[in-house]
Design a protein around this motif. Sequence first.
Motif, short mmCIF file in Angstrom:
data_model
loop_
_atom_site.label_atom_id
_atom_site.label_comp_id
_atom_site.label_asym_id
_atom_site.label_seq_id
_atom_site.Cartn_x
_atom_site.Cartn_y
_atom_site.Cartn_z
N SER A 109 0.83 -1.19 0.00
CA SER A 109 0.00 0.00 0.00
C SER A 109 0.88 1.25 0.00
O SER A 109 0.63 2.20 -0.74
N THR A 110 1.91 1.26 0.83
CA THR A 110 2.82 2.40 0.89
C THR A 110 3.54 2.58 -0.44
O THR A 110 3.65 3.69 -0.95
N ARG A 115 4.26 5.39 -5.57
CA ARG A 115 4.26 5.32 -7.05
C ARG A 115 3.17 6.21 -7.64
O ARG A 115 3.40 6.87 -8.65
N PHE A 116 2.00 6.23 -7.01
CA PHE A 116 0.91 7.07 -7.52
C PHE A 116 1.29 8.55 -7.42
O PHE A 116 1.06 9.31 -8.35
N ALA A 122 4.59 13.42 -12.29
CA ALA A 122 5.08 13.29 -13.66
C ALA A 122 4.01 13.74 -14.67
O ALA A 122 4.33 14.40 -15.67
N VAL A 123 2.76 13.41 -14.41
CA VAL A 123 1.67 13.85 -15.29
C VAL A 123 1.58 15.37 -15.29
O VAL A 123 1.46 16.01 -16.35
N GLU A 124 1.65 15.96 -14.11
CA GLU A 124 1.60 17.44 -14.01
C GLU A 124 2.74 18.07 -14.81
O GLU A 124 2.53 19.05 -15.54
N VAL A 179 8.35 5.77 -18.86
CA VAL A 179 9.07 5.07 -17.77
C VAL A 179 8.11 4.46 -16.76
O VAL A 179 8.47 3.55 -16.01
N TYR A 180 6.87 4.91 -16.75
CA TYR A 180 5.87 4.38 -15.81
C TYR A 180 5.06 3.25 -16.42
O TYR A 180 4.25 2.63 -15.75
#
Length: 184
Positions: A109-110, A115-116, A122-124, A179-180
């Motif tokens: 979960s951590t 990662r999220f 990265a999206v921003e 990369v993701y």
Amino acid sequence: MNNFFTDEQLVDLLQKGDQKAFGEIYNRYWYKLFGVAYHQTGTKEEAEELVHDVFESLWNKREQNSIRHLSSYLVVSMKNLTINYIKSQITQRKYQEYLIFHEIQQSNSTDEIVRFEDLATAVEEAMKKLPEKTCEVFKMSRFENQSVKDIARQLNLSEKGVEYHITQSLKVLKEQLKVYHTDN
């Protein structure tokens, strides 16, 4: 003490605190009880410990016990103690498995949260590289779930123009976020 005493006589002497009677009972029944415990646990050390516990209980409760058949009493005591031991081992193992599973789940979960958050950042950053209009169209399409038709109407664009901006934004984001990407 000698083997001429019956079990009943040994129990009477035991109840009066006679240590020699206790020693005779121990010598008479140790191996039999060990066999019962070993058959159930499968380990010498655990079987010896359980036999010790049965005899310790016999001594500690010597005044309260009303034993009629010593052999049966000891064997039943041994079986009960062994069953309780096995149940406690199962419970302990289940608890350990629960802790391990919980720890793994917590760790996953951590990791997922980290990662999220990395992906969101990265999206921003990738969206900052888009032209303003393309970025606006992408946000309306993907984040606000608006249809191409609604976006075209609100921004006074053709539907083909909206589709062009969405396609361009997806190309840039795909390149910036490769990369993701995983093959899973």
